[in-house]
Design a protein around this motif. Structure first.
Motif, PDB file in Angstrom:
ATOM      1  N   UNK A 288       0.833  -1.208   0.000  1.00 51.27           N
ATOM      2  CA  UNK A 288       0.000   0.000   0.000  1.00 51.27           C
ATOM      3  C   UNK A 288       0.868   1.258   0.000  1.00 51.27           C
ATOM      4  N   UNK A 289       1.956   1.224   0.788  1.00 51.25           N
ATOM      5  CA  UNK A 289       2.886   2.359   0.794  1.00 51.25           C
ATOM      6  C   UNK A 289       3.569   2.501  -0.565  1.00 51.25           C
ATOM      7  N   UNK A 290       3.898   1.381  -1.187  1.00 53.26           N
ATOM      8  CA  UNK A 290       4.535   1.428  -2.508  1.00 53.26           C
ATOM      9  C   UNK A 290       3.577   1.978  -3.553  1.00 53.26           C
ATOM     10  N   UNK A 291       2.325   1.553  -3.476  1.00 49.96           N
ATOM     11  CA  UNK A 291       1.308   2.034  -4.426  1.00 49.96           C
ATOM     12  C   UNK A 291       1.105   3.536  -4.291  1.00 49.96           C
ATOM     13  N   UNK A 292       1.257   4.023  -3.077  1.00 51.35           N
ATOM     14  CA  UNK A 292       1.111   5.468  -2.824  1.00 51.35           C
ATOM     15  C   UNK A 292       2.383   6.243  -3.157  1.00 51.35           C
ATOM     16  N   UNK A 293       3.418   5.549  -3.634  1.00 54.87           N
ATOM     17  CA  UNK A 293       4.661   6.219  -4.005  1.00 54.87           C
ATOM     18  C   UNK A 293       5.544   6.604  -2.833  1.00 54.87           C
ATOM     19  N   UNK A 294       5.302   5.984  -1.661  1.00 51.07           N
ATOM     20  CA  UNK A 294       6.061   6.365  -0.468  1.00 51.07           C
ATOM     21  C   UNK A 294       7.282   5.474  -0.220  1.00 51.07           C
ATOM     22  N   UNK A 295       7.367   4.365  -0.925  1.00 54.65           N
ATOM     23  CA  UNK A 295       8.527   3.483  -0.780  1.00 54.65           C
ATOM     24  C   UNK A 295       8.809   2.807  -2.112  1.00 54.65           C
ATOM     25  N   UNK A 296      10.073   2.718  -2.437  1.00 57.49           N
ATOM     26  CA  UNK A 296      10.525   2.005  -3.627  1.00 57.49           C
ATOM     27  C   UNK A 296      11.012   0.633  -3.171  1.00 57.49           C
ATOM     28  N   UNK A 297      10.352  -0.419  -3.622  1.00 62.16           N
ATOM     29  CA  UNK A 297      10.684  -1.763  -3.158  1.00 62.16           C
ATOM     30  C   UNK A 297      12.091  -2.195  -3.553  1.00 62.16           C
ATOM     31  N   UNK A 298      12.663  -1.554  -4.567  1.00 60.03           N
ATOM     32  CA  UNK A 298      13.998  -1.941  -5.043  1.00 60.03           C
ATOM     33  C   UNK A 298      15.097  -1.016  -4.528  1.00 60.03           C
ATOM     34  N   UNK A 299      14.746  -0.018  -3.723  1.00 61.29           N
ATOM     35  CA  UNK A 299      15.756   0.906  -3.176  1.00 61.29           C
ATOM     36  C   UNK A 299      16.361   0.328  -1.906  1.00 61.29           C
ATOM     37  N   UNK A 300      17.622   0.664  -1.593  1.00 63.92           N
ATOM     38  CA  UNK A 300      18.230   0.192  -0.338  1.00 63.92           C
ATOM     39  C   UNK A 300      17.423   0.677   0.865  1.00 63.92           C
ATOM     40  N   UNK A 301      17.336  -0.150   1.891  1.00 62.60           N
ATOM     41  CA  UNK A 301      16.520   0.232   3.056  1.00 62.60           C
ATOM     42  C   UNK A 301      17.117   1.416   3.802  1.00 62.60           C
TER      43      UNK A 301
END
Length: 585
Positions: free
Chosen positions: A100-113
């Motif tokens: 849900x956060x990814x869909x909202x553009x708040x997290x990139x699943x492929x970016x370093x944590x």
């Protein structure tokens, strides 16, 4: 004489046919509801299941019921609305929040944590992505596998930020993305990400973004101190009886395993996943995508994806599911999107054979043959000892040990022995331990337990003999070595390291099918052999000889078998006194 024999054979065949026809007619005469109740009542009567059940077909509930007690002290029965701790079923909800956060553009699943957690150590955090955490491919060590973790840490409260420090500085077990290795640490860290990015607690995010939209009013983050209506108490088996499960502070499982729910709420969750109430279709496809091989199937985001057996047939159905286990509870949700069927099993006595139950339930759902559970010989023996004494119990044991209606389980027998030992019934305990030795002579643990009983009785020489036998079979049995040292025995011959050549180790690498859908994957890193069963973490295995290896985390042994050409063709897993042969794939 021959005519008489032919007549007897014919008569026997006719009787067998009549019995078969009678069985089939009874089976077909029963409704699915009646068959399900009879099946699960049997598991409950045998003290192998105690909980709540829901079954759905074509998106509609066809069966829901509680079995046994939610609270044994007050005789409060389980029901469809009983709240059970879920354990690792929690992970799919954590994954949903991340998507849900990814869909909202708040997290990139492929970016370093470290982009979102700047305080996380860069040496690891710069290499690990959220996708790695979701798919158990980060390489972060699994905190629940740390030595003495449950003994030393699980009762203590931590904030999420404090607890992350338990594993954040540790070396990775492998390069991120290299392979699947089940890790609660990864999902714990996902909870920290959710809180950091949203500015809300993990619990608040669950309520606002999943539970309230789906009307899941009986689900939440479990807190020991909260007065929670209809909450089940967790129990654990001790011999033929139950006892209260060990305490765990619920800050420890966190986003990897701290939720509670009901079978009815998990049905609402299942149905919600066929809609776009929580995620768009594009994001929902990411949720259930097959990312990496995991045992006999694949792992998505918080879900195992594969196929499961229908009854005792060769027929299978594609499923998406996950199990869970936490002190006093074990759980299972398994979904078949092809026909929108669902099985939810929530058990509050720990260790129930839920996958076995689900197979039988599918047999009923699809009108296929299925297996009924068997009675526990250990439980029957314990009850007979209590009622009639050990001599009568031994006679009774011999009368039922070969019966098809009973199951002899090493672990259950061992528990009965220790229950007797702890209650001061040393002679009875030794008798039970001896029966276990006779029944499971290839298990190292039965000799260790027998030795402990003999030591209590003052029979030191016999105790030494059995401790030595146990350690010879399982070099990892430090308990046995310690007792031998206390008894003045020279153990230098038992503490030697075995080295196996690298080329021989390489021959053992591969996949071995122990059962349909249950695969043992053997890998090698340097000179260390590793093994991973479907849905389980990766464990190091250590050589006892050139082709026999043992595990240090559990009492289990692997023997690699060669054919006449000298090629490795199978592995024999010895655990709990039982041998399972898996052919190399």
């Amino acid at each position: 004489m021959k005519r008489q024999l032919d007549y007897q054979i014919l008569r026997s065949n006719v009787l067998a046919l009549l019995l078969l026809l009678f069985f089939v007619n009874v089976n077909f005469g029963q409704s699915k509801e009646e068959q399900l109740t009879k099946l699960i009542d049997t598991y409950t009567d045998y003290k192998t299941f105690n909980g709540s059940v829901l079954v759905a077909e074509n998106g509609k509930i066809i069966y829901t019921k509680g079995f046994g007690m939610a609270n044994m002290e007050w005789d409060i029965p389980n029901a469809p609305n009983t709240k059970h701790r879920l354990g690792s079923i929690t992970k799919q909800f954590t994954a949903m929040l991340i998507l849900q956060l990814a869909q909202a553009g708040k997290i990139d699943l492929q970016a370093p944590i470290t982009k979102y957690l700047p305080d996380y150590p860069n040496k690891n955090g710069d290499k690990i992505t959220t996708h790695h955490l979701l798919t158990h491919t980060s390489g972060i060590p699994n905190y629940t596998s740390f030595p003495d973790f449950f003994k030393n840490e699980s009762r203590n409260p931590y904030t999420p930020t404090e607890f992350v420090k338990k594993f954040s500085e540790m070396d990775l077990e492998f390069s991120p993305g290299e392979k699947f290795s089940y890790s609660n640490s990864g999902y714990f860290l996902l909870g920290v990400l959710i809180e950091k990015i949203s500015g809300k607690t993990y619990e608040e995010m669950l309520q606002e973004n999943i539970f309230i939209p789906l009307n899941m009013k009986d689900s939440g983050y479990d807190h020991h101190e909260t007065i929670l209506k209809n909450r089940a108490t967790g129990y654990e088996k001790n011999g033929s009886n139950f006892e209260n499960s060990k305490y765990i502070d619920m800050s420890i499982p966190y986003a990897a395993g701290s939720l509670y729910s009901t079978v009815e709420d998990l049905y609402l969750w299942d149905q919600g996943l066929y809609t776009n109430k929580l995620l768009s279709k594009k994001s929902m496809d990411l949720f259930f995508k097959e990312y990496i091989k995991a045992g006999g199937g694949f792992y998505g985001y918080g879900w195992f994806i594969g196929s499961e057996q229908i009854g005792n047939t060769e027929n299978r159905i594609e499923t998406i599911g996950h199990g869970g286990g936490i002190n006093g509870f074990n759980t299972l949700i398994t979904r078949a999107p092809s026909d929108k069927s669902l099985i939810v099993l929530l058990n509050n006595t720990g260790g129930a054979p839920l996958n076995e139950m689900a197979r039988a339930i599918r047999g009923i759902m699809y009108d296929k043959p299925y297996d009924f559970p068997k009675k526990s010989i250990a439980n029957a023996l314990a009850e007979k000892i209590a009622a009639s004494g050990i001599d009568a119990a031994l006679v009774y044991y011999n009368s039922i040990k070969s019966s098809d209606a009973y199951d002899l389980n090493e672990s259950d027998m061992n528990s009965v022995g220790y229950q007797l030992l702890q209650s001061g019934k040393v002679e009875e305990a030794i008798s039970v331990f001896k029966l276990n030795v006779e029944a499971f002579p290839k298990s190292s643990n039965v000799y260790d337990s027998y030795a402990e009983g003999l030591l209590k009785q003052g029979k030191n020489e016999l105790a030494i003999e059995n401790y030595r036998k146990s350690v010879e079979m399982d070099p990892n049995n430090q308990n046995g070595i310690d007792y031998l040292k206390k008894l003045g025995v020279d153990v230098s011959d038992l503490e030697k390291d075995v080295v196996v050549a690298d080329n021989i180790l390489q021959n053992y690498v591969g996949n071995y099918q122990l059962a349909p859908g249950f695969i043992l994957t053997v890998t090698k890193e340097g000179n260390q052999l590793k093994a991973q069963a479907t849905g389980q973490p990766v464990f190091d295995v250590f050589p006892k000889s050139e082709n026999v290896f043992y595990l240090k985390v559990v009492t289990a042994q692997l023997t690699f078998n060669k054919n006449t050409d000298g090629n490795v063709e199978s592995v024999t897993l010895l655990q709990g006194g039982r041998e399972i042969i898996g052919n190399k794939m």
